[in-house]
Design an enzyme around this catalytic site. Structure first.
Site, short mmCIF file in Angstrom:
data_model
loop_
_atom_site.label_atom_id
_atom_site.label_comp_id
_atom_site.label_asym_id
_atom_site.label_seq_id
_atom_site.Cartn_x
_atom_site.Cartn_y
_atom_site.Cartn_z
N CYS B 325 0.84 -1.21 0.00
CA CYS B 325 0.00 0.00 0.00
C CYS B 325 0.87 1.25 0.00
CB CYS B 325 -0.88 0.01 1.24
SG CYS B 325 -2.30 -1.07 1.10
N ASP B 326 2.00 1.22 -0.65
CA ASP B 326 2.87 2.39 -0.69
C ASP B 326 2.95 2.85 -2.12
OD1 ASP B 326 5.16 4.15 -0.78
OD2 ASP B 326 5.69 3.35 1.18
#
Lengths: 377, 377
Positions: B325-326
Site C-alpha cells: 500500500c505504498d
C-alpha cells in the site's frame, strides 16, 4: 518531540545500536485528538505505519478500527483484540487466496479500484461490502502519491455497479489525498469527486453509504503543520458543502498522524569526515540510514528533526549518510543538514518524528546490519 | 538466465509466494571466469551482494577471499570456512568497537578514507594494514555512485602518511568505478589516480604494495555487457600503462558480477488493471516490489529481464508495481515495460538477474509481507 519518558528510557536502558522508542502516551493523545476533531468519523488506524503489538493493543482498547494491507496485518489486528467487523482489508491489490483467507477470518470490508478485483472478491468473499478508491492528484503532499491506487471517478461508477451485479454490497468510495498532506483544500477536491460517484449511482438506484477519507494527516517534522482540529473543521465543511444534510458515514485512516510524533530513533555518529581538505561540507555518517529504517528519506522527501547535545551552538551544513557500503545510502545531500560544528564521533543523535514508516521498512540484513530494534513504552 | 536447474526446482517444488532461486553452478562459472580473466588479482567476493551461506561456502572452497561491510559479515565469512587473512573489512565507516571486534577475530586489513578512521584503527587494531579509498566519478555506471566513499587522491596521500605515523601499515589504494560499470576506460582513469598516490608516497619513502580495484563488474540485465575476459584485458593494459613493469598486488571485489546472473526471482501477477477506460497503459502488479527485494529499481536504475509463459506474443507497455500500500512501490513507470497482452492475473513472472542485492535489501515486514525467501541449489 522526544518526551521525558523516552529520554528517561534511553538514559536508563542505554540500548546499544540504533533503536526506535515509541511513547504510547503520545499515541493515546493523538487518538483522542482525532476522535475529538472528527467525532462522526470512524478511525481505522493504518497498521502499516507501525504494527507494534503494544500500539495495536492500545488502539484496540481505545475503540479504534484497523486498516490493513495483508492477511498478516489482519491477524495482527485480531491478535491485538480487534473484532473482524472493525477491520478493513484496504489494499486494492490482493491475491484471491488472501481474500479467501480474510473472509475465513471474518473480514467483510474490502477496497477495490477495478472490476478485476471485484470479481475476485465476488468469487471468494460473497456478499461483502466493497468501496472503490478514486484517484486524487496528491498535490500538497510531502510523500508523493503516484497513480498506483484508484481509478478515475467515472470508472468507479462502473466498478461499483459491477459489484452490485455480482452480489456484493457497493458500500462507498475512498480516496487518499497523499501522505503528510498539509493543504486542507485537498479534502474538498476529493470529496467533490466522491459526491459525483454517489450521485451517478443514485440515479441508477444504487445508494452508497460511506466515504473513506483515507489518511494523509501529517505529523510535525521540521515545519509546523495544522492541528487535527483544523483538519476536522475543513473536512466537516467540505462534507457539508458537497453532501448537504445527507452526510454519509465517514472513515479516516490515520497512520503517520497517529504514531509519527510518538517515536524517536536513537542513533550514533560513526564518522565525520571531508572528501578533500578544502571541502566546506562535512560528511556525517550515522549508524542508521536509508536501508535501516529511514527509507522515507528517499529523494530527501521526509526531513526529520535531529537533536544532539550540542544544539544551540554554531552549525555548518553537513551531508548526512548511513553506515552501509551502498552509495545510495545517503539521506540528505542535495539540501545539506545544518549540524553543530562541535558534533563528534560517538555522539548520540536523536531522530524525531520517526514513529511511523521506519521499523518495518528496515531491510532484513543489508550489509549484515540488524533490522531496527523497537521499544514501545 | 533461468537455468534448467532453476526451472526444474520451481517446477518440482512449486514454492508459494515470491522467492529467489540461486544456481551455484553459475556462481562457480563466474568465479572461474574472474580467475581466468585476472589471474594475478586476488578475488574478494563482496559479501553484501548475497550472503547466503551456501554461496559463501562454495566461494571459500574455490579459494575466494571476502570483502565485508560489518562484523556480522566477517562472522559469516569465517563460518563459511574462510580464514581471517582472507577477509577485508572494506567499509570505510566503522564504529571503533566494531573494529576492535574484527581485530579480535583476526582481521588485519581495513579500508579508510580519512584520518579520523585511521585513528580508530590505530587505537584498537594496532599494526594492521590499511588501504585508502579514492573518489572516482562513477561515469558509465548504471547504479550511481555518490561521493559517499573515498577522498581526493591528494588527501589519500595525507591519510596513508598519517597511518604510517600511527604505526599502521599503509598498504595501498582502493577505488570503485561504480556498480554495473560498462565503460572499460573507467578502470584506466582510476588506476591513473592510484598511481599518483603511489608516486607521491614513494617520494617520501613510503612504498605502497596493493591496488584494490573494487567491484563494478556488471551482470547482464537487458543489454549485453562486456565479458570478464574483456575487463581483464582492459584492466591489465591500464595496470601496465600506469605501473610499467612494477605492477603491484591487485584485488578485485566482484559482487553483482559473481552472483547477479545466478539468481531468478519467481513472482506472480496479483492484478492487471487500468485507471480509466481509455488508458492505453495497463498497470501490472506483482507480489514483489521495491520493498520486497527489488530496491535497485529505485529511480528505475536497474531494469531486470522479465520472463512469462506468453513471451513471443504481442506486447503492450505496462507500468510495473509491487503489492504494498505504498505509492512509491512502483518499479517501472517513467519507462513502461512491454509485457504480453495475454498476461493474466495469477501468471508466473520470472525476474532474471536477481542473484545480487535482493534478499538482504528486502524490508523486514513492510505491510506485513515476509522478507524474500531464498533457495540456493
Amino acid at each position: 518531540m522526544a518526551t521525558q519518558r523516552i529520554l528517561d528510557f534511553l538514559a536508563t536502558r542505554r540500548p546499544d545500536g540504533p533503536c526506535l522508542v515509541v511513547d504510547l502516551d503520545v499515541v493515546r493523545d493523538n487518538y483522542c485528538a482525532f476522535e475529538k476533531a472528527l467525532p462522526d468519523s470512524r478511525i481505522y488506524y493504518a497498521v502499516k505505519a507501525n504494527p507494534a503489538p503494544e500500539i495495536l493493543r492500545l488502539l484496540a482498547q481505545l475503540g479504534s478500527s484497523f486498516d490493513t494491507a495483508s492477511v498478516a496485518e489482519i491477524e495482527m489486528a485480531l491478535n491485538a483484540g480487534a473484532t473482524a467487523d472493525r477491520i478493513s482489508y484496504g489494499n486494492t491489490i490482493k491475491k484471491e487466496r488472501d481474500i479467501a483467507r480474510a473472509y475465513e477470518l471474518g473480514i467483510r470490508l474490502f477496497a477495490v479500484d477495478c472490476e478485476e478485483e471485484v470479481e475476485k472478491i465476488a468469487r471468494v468473499a460473497p456478499g461483502s461490502r466493497v468501496f472503490c478508491r478514486v484517484l486524487t492528484d496528491g498535490a500538497g503532499a510531502e510523500w508523493p502519491l503516484s497513480r498506483k491506487f484508484g481509478c478515475v471517478p467515472a470508472m468507479a461508477v462502473d466498478v461499483l455497479r459491477h459489484a452490485r451485479t455480482l452480489g456484493l454490497d457497493p458500500y462507498g468510495v475512498s480516496f487518499h489525498v497523499g501522505s503528510q498532506q498539509t493543504d486542507l483544500d485537498a479534502w474538498d477536491r476529493a470529496l467533490a469527486d466522491a459526491r459525483g460517484v454517489f450521485g451517478a449511482l443514485a440515479d441508477e438506484g444504487i445508494v452508497l453509504r460511506m466515504v473513506n477519507m483515507g489518511g494523509g494527516f501529517p505529523t510535525r517534522y521540521l515545519r509546523d503543520v495544522p492541528a487535527a482540529q483544523a483538519y476536522g473543521q475543513a473536512i466537516f465543511s467540505a462534507l457539508r458543502k458537497h453532501f448537504g444534510n445527507r452526510i454519509p458515514e465517514t472513515i479516516i485512516e490515520p497512520g503517520r498522524g497517529m504514531v509519527g510524533n510518538a517515536g524517536v530513533i536513537k542513533s550514533e555518529v560513526v564518522l565525520i569526515s571531508k572528501k578533500a581538505d578544502n571541502d566546506n561540507v562535512r560528511w556525517v555518517y550515522l549508524d542508521i540510514g536509508k536501508f535501516g529504517g529511514l527509507a522515507e528519506t528517499m529523494d530527501e522527501a521526509i526531513r526529520y528533526p535531529l537533536v544532539t547535545r550540542h544544539d544551540g551552538s554554531e552549525t555548518a551544513p553537513c551531508v548526512l549518510a548511513g553506515p552501509t557500503c551502498d552509495s545510495a545510502d545517503v539521506m540528505y545531500e542535495k539540501t545539506p543538514y545544518p549540524l553543530p560544528l562541535s558534533l563528534t564521533i560517538g555522539d548520540e543523535v536523536l531522530i524525531e518524528g520517526t514513529g511511523a514508516y521506519t521499523t518495518t521498512y528496515a531491510s532484513v540484513a543489508f550489509n549484515g546490519f540488524e533490522p531496527l530494534r523497537s521499544y514501545v513504552i
